[in-house]
Design an enzyme around this catalytic site. Sequence first.
Site, mmCIF file in Angstrom:
data_model
loop_
_atom_site.group_PDB
_atom_site.id
_atom_site.type_symbol
_atom_site.label_atom_id
_atom_site.label_comp_id
_atom_site.label_asym_id
_atom_site.label_seq_id
_atom_site.Cartn_x
_atom_site.Cartn_y
_atom_site.Cartn_z
ATOM 1 C CD GLU A 184 -1.178 1.194 3.368
ATOM 2 O OE1 GLU A 184 -2.344 1.398 3.057
ATOM 3 O OE2 GLU A 184 -0.617 1.755 4.313
ATOM 4 C CG ASN A 185 2.872 2.836 2.622
ATOM 5 O OD1 ASN A 185 2.180 3.848 2.635
ATOM 6 N ND2 ASN A 185 2.865 1.963 3.619
ATOM 7 C CG ASN A 223 -4.331 3.607 5.973
ATOM 8 O OD1 ASN A 223 -3.506 2.701 6.060
ATOM 9 N ND2 ASN A 223 -4.028 4.857 6.257
ATOM 10 C CG HIS A 224 -1.796 5.188 2.798
ATOM 11 N ND1 HIS A 224 -2.503 6.322 3.163
ATOM 12 C CD2 HIS A 224 -0.772 5.073 3.696
ATOM 13 C CE1 HIS A 224 -1.927 6.868 4.226
ATOM 14 N NE2 HIS A 224 -0.898 6.130 4.571
ATOM 15 C CG HIS A 251 -2.771 -1.808 6.888
ATOM 16 N ND1 HIS A 251 -1.476 -2.056 6.485
ATOM 17 C CD2 HIS A 251 -2.940 -0.470 6.776
ATOM 18 C CE1 HIS A 251 -0.901 -0.927 6.131
ATOM 19 N NE2 HIS A 251 -1.766 0.051 6.301
ATOM 20 C CG HIS A 300 -0.823 1.216 9.625
ATOM 21 N ND1 HIS A 300 -1.003 2.035 8.536
ATOM 22 C CD2 HIS A 300 -1.097 1.975 10.711
ATOM 23 C CE1 HIS A 300 -1.393 3.231 8.946
ATOM 24 N NE2 HIS A 300 -1.437 3.221 10.253
ATOM 25 C CG HIS A 322 6.049 1.654 7.798
ATOM 26 N ND1 HIS A 322 6.442 2.514 6.778
ATOM 27 C CD2 HIS A 322 4.779 1.283 7.481
ATOM 28 C CE1 HIS A 322 5.463 2.649 5.895
ATOM 29 N NE2 HIS A 322 4.448 1.903 6.306
#
Length: 280
Positions: free
Chosen positions: A53-54, A81-82, A165, A190, A192
């Site tokens: 997601e990142n 969420n991203h 997440h 989430h 990291h």
Amino acid sequence: MEKYFADSDAQGRSLRILCLGDVVGRPGRQVLRDKLPLLRSRLGLHMVIANGENAAGGIGLTGETLDELLKSGVDVVTSGNHVWKHREFYPFLDKNSRIVRPENQAAGLPGRGMAVYTLKDGVRVAVLNLLGRSFMAPAQCPFEAADCLLGQIPDDVRVRIVDFHAEATSEKKALALYLDGRVSAVFGTHTHVQTADAVISPCGTAMLTDLGMCGVEEDSVLGMSKSAIIAKFRTGLPQAFKPARGLASVNGALVEIDPASGKALALSLVRGSAASIISA
């Protein structure tokens, strides 16, 4: 790599699944592209799951970055969420069965919260994606969503991996204990930062509240350029965040699972540069 074993007498071939934390920007994609094929060979991997997601510029996904992750050797990409950052990515959530997004969101959104992936030998693995609610944007109950997804999995699909997440360690551990014995593993993403609470329960569920991240770890703040983050904390003013540059590392967990029962047999923390993991 530290290794944790289940209290089990299970024998025979086990599935070796590498689950990787949030891939952050180009450095995270590049370290997987360069090193994942060798990791798959050296670690004898049957499957790789990564949270993407990142992956696009440090926030969100695009069709190009998804394709890059899959071509690098990732079998199923989870998100969080991203995943909604780039609207042009939405169609890929419907078209590509190897990308999942959190299930516990509004009805009718693109994509799916679960994928069933078939390995070369025919063994099927269910990958579930859920979103936490503590210190996060509003979402539906992840516990109820998990129950719903589990009810949709065929009985013969015994290997079940959950990417939760979420922000709060307590919420991640609570869900892992709630699903204890019903899934093979619950891994948090989430934050990291890889946690030190790896365990395999007596019921056979592997648990780790955060896998960490794949990207520039040491000279960054959670994979992002440190100058902008420091300025944001010092001034409180908005800043343009960009992925940090430098040597990228790989963080995650290697879980060994009995394909017949779906129970986790061993759990190893994966942490550091890909070179050090390969030589371990």
